[in-house]
Design a protein around this motif. Structure first.
Motif, mmCIF file in Angstrom:
data_model
loop_
_atom_site.group_PDB
_atom_site.id
_atom_site.type_symbol
_atom_site.label_atom_id
_atom_site.label_comp_id
_atom_site.label_asym_id
_atom_site.label_seq_id
_atom_site.Cartn_x
_atom_site.Cartn_y
_atom_site.Cartn_z
ATOM 1 N N SER A 174 -1.727 3.938 -2.827
ATOM 2 C CA SER A 174 -1.077 2.689 -2.433
ATOM 3 C C SER A 174 -2.072 1.718 -1.807
ATOM 4 C CB SER A 174 0.055 2.993 -1.451
ATOM 5 O OG SER A 174 0.672 1.809 -1.013
ATOM 6 N N LEU A 175 -2.970 2.232 -0.945
ATOM 7 C CA LEU A 175 -3.962 1.362 -0.327
ATOM 8 C C LEU A 175 -4.941 0.807 -1.355
ATOM 9 C CD1 LEU A 175 -4.749 3.367 2.948
ATOM 10 C CD2 LEU A 175 -3.192 1.441 2.652
ATOM 11 N N TYR B 161 7.419 4.716 -2.806
ATOM 12 C CA TYR B 161 6.533 5.735 -3.374
ATOM 13 C C TYR B 161 7.252 6.527 -4.462
ATOM 14 C CZ TYR B 161 3.024 5.132 0.311
ATOM 15 O OH TYR B 161 2.055 4.630 1.136
ATOM 16 N N ASN C 294 -0.572 -2.244 4.277
ATOM 17 C CA ASN C 294 0.762 -1.714 4.606
ATOM 18 C C ASN C 294 0.893 -0.278 4.098
ATOM 19 O OD1 ASN C 294 3.417 -1.294 5.223
ATOM 20 N ND2 ASN C 294 4.224 -2.975 4.011
ATOM 21 N N PRO C 295 1.038 0.712 4.989
ATOM 22 C CA PRO C 295 1.203 2.099 4.526
ATOM 23 C C PRO C 295 2.549 2.346 3.865
ATOM 24 C CG PRO C 295 1.444 1.977 6.901
ATOM 25 C CD PRO C 295 1.018 0.611 6.452
ATOM 26 N N LEU D 40 -0.418 7.789 -0.187
ATOM 27 C CA LEU D 40 -0.915 6.691 0.625
ATOM 28 C C LEU D 40 -2.246 6.172 0.113
ATOM 29 C CD1 LEU D 40 -0.857 4.894 3.149
ATOM 30 C CD2 LEU D 40 -1.820 6.803 4.443
ATOM 31 N N GLN D 41 -3.120 7.069 -0.302
ATOM 32 C CA GLN D 41 -4.439 6.657 -0.771
ATOM 33 C C GLN D 41 -4.328 5.738 -1.990
ATOM 34 O OE1 GLN D 41 -6.927 9.993 -1.713
ATOM 35 N NE2 GLN D 41 -8.808 8.808 -1.687
#
Length: 459
Positions: free
Chosen positions: A168-169, A122, A234-235, A165-166
């Motif tokens: 990345s998803l 990240y 994958n988080p 996270l949002q």
């Protein structure tokens, strides 16, 4: 007034010598903690030196059960021993820069962003902060840096370079292979909408029902499939890749492998044991009488010998423990967790003629790698909880694995009750009370039958 009197009492007490205390401390450490401790020894003791590229000691071990011939690669190299030579996450990302047709400035900005990623992949800080905290001579522009970030987010693994996270998803959904199936495309579009506009609003049954009302353009089956798709993402995009130090969070201490004859053998992995020795010149010097050698030097030399003794004791103990585990759990390495047999620390301590506390220290934070995967040594120890018709016991781990496999194969419309599971286990000669089966099911985080049925109906 009573006069004071002196009395003598004899007491026998057991005390561990400092050398044995240090050996037990070294035995309890994990492989990574041991590496940190040895680094401190090398920095503090001038008589110790590390052996570079030590020759691996693979002595012939006792041979055990013949494993199945399929699924084994003979003469397979030890991947754990070459782990330190593998490129880390940042190196893998830098190599992908060459796969894009970028000008010099854009490529430099992508490299700059890669260096600012955390170990999970990240980008923690904002582009504004990166521009403001960079040297003035670099003349970074936030718009150009955003363009470089969009290029970085096309790299593998999918989701790298995201700021949360949002994002990345969403990147992972966009990276899914194109499908000509209209239903799959609809599921991906639904998953993309859920992440972008309804993030986290599908975690409970009540929230899922609200989504069904708010998104009438999608059927209940499509929403359910989209939620399952999101759950498979994958988080942590870079999870499992080596970090900047070239190591993983878990480093196995030993390996069970099939030799050229197809027999199980155990060996200690050399990279889990730092190879140290006393400098030969210093040892020869101290063995000769020299009046100028002070007490401090002699103390350091004795400390160096104690360190080497502690490492050797750790290696010998784990070697004996590993051989015992392979001997007792030989079926596990061929057939998996369903073949685990009961094994206790007390039984092991009696066989190896060691204290139970020593066995407990030896299995603490130690791992074994084999064809079934990587397992903590404590995984192979469990009590006998049920006796079969022939009188043999069963381990808790094996019973839990059997319950998991039975529930995985059940009809979701008619899930198995605990009483039914008890009857099915009894048919296999495993006699358990219903409350015991319920306890094992809860330990596996599996809800009871009526909750599994309600969850299916809601979906």
């Amino acid at each position: 007034m009573q006069k004071p009197a002196a009395q003598l009492k004899l007491n026998l007490t057991n005390r561990l010598s400092p050398r044995l205390q240090q050996s037990l401390q070294v035995l309890q450490l994990s492989a990574l903690e041991l590496q940190e401790l040895v680094s401190g020894w090398l920095a503090d003791n001038p008589f110790l030196e590390e052996i570079e590229n030590p020759a691996e000691d693979i002595s012939p071990q006792t041979q055990y059960v013949q494993p199945p011939q399929h699924g084994f690669i003979q003469n397979e190299s030890d991947i754990w021993e070459t782990l330190a030579d593998e490129p880390d996450m940042y190196t893998l990302l830098r190599r992908q820069v060459c796969e894009f047709d970028l000008d010099v400035d854009t490529a430099a900005q992508v490299y700059f962003l890669i260096d600012n990623l955390n170990e999970q992949g990240y980008l923690d800080c904002s582009l504004t902060d990166l521009v403001e905290n960079s040297p003035l001579e670099w003349q970074l522009d936030e718009t150009e840096l955003a363009h470089a970030l969009s290029i970085l987010q096309q790299f593998e693994p999918a989701g790298v370079g995201a700021r949360n996270l949002q994002e990345s998803l969403l990147l992972q959904v966009d990276n899914l292979p194109d499908s000509h199936d209209a239903n799959k495309k609809n599921i991906q579009n639904c998953a993309r909408l859920l992440i972008s506009d309804y993030f986290g609003q599908w975690l409970s049954t009540h929230q899922f029902k609200q989504l069904c009302r708010q998104l009438p353009q999608f059927s209940t089956a499509t929403l359910e499939a989209a939620c399952k798709l999101i759950g498979r993402l994958n988080p942590f995009p870079c999870y499992g890749l080596p970090d900047g130090h070239g190591i993983l969070a878990i480093r196995p201490d030993m390996e069970v492998f099939a030799d050229n004859n197809g027999c199980w053998q155990i060996r200690i992995l050399s990279n889990a044991f730092p190879q140290l020795r006393i400098e030969p010149a210093a040892e020869d010097l101290l063995q000769q009488p020299h009046p100028e050698i002070d007490t401090m030097c002699k103390n350091k030399w004795q400390e160096a010998q104690t360190c080497l003794h502690s490492l050797q004791m750790r290696k010998n103990t784990l070697q004996r423990l590993g051989e015992w585990i392979v001997q007792q759990q030989q079926d596990f390495f061929s057939f998996g967790s369903l073949a685990l047999v009961p094994l206790t620390i007390k039984e092991t301590a009696q066989t190896l003629e060691l204290a139970e506390s020593t066995i407990s220290r030896a299995i603490n934070q130690k791992y074994l790698t084999c064809s079934q995967g990587v397992f903590p040594l404590r995984y192979f120890f469990s009590q006998s909880v049920a006796a079969t018709d022939d009188g043999a016991g069963n381990s808790q781990t094996a019973i839990k694995s059997l319950l998991q496999s039975m529930i995985n194969e059940e009809d979701v419309k008619h899930p198995y009750s605990d009483a039914y599971l008890v009857s099915q286990l009894a048919k296999q000669g495993i006699k358990l009370a219903r409350r015991t089966v319920a306890k094992y099911r809860e330990a596996l985080k599996i809800p009871p039958a009526h909750q599994r049925k309600v969850k299916f109906k809601n979906y």
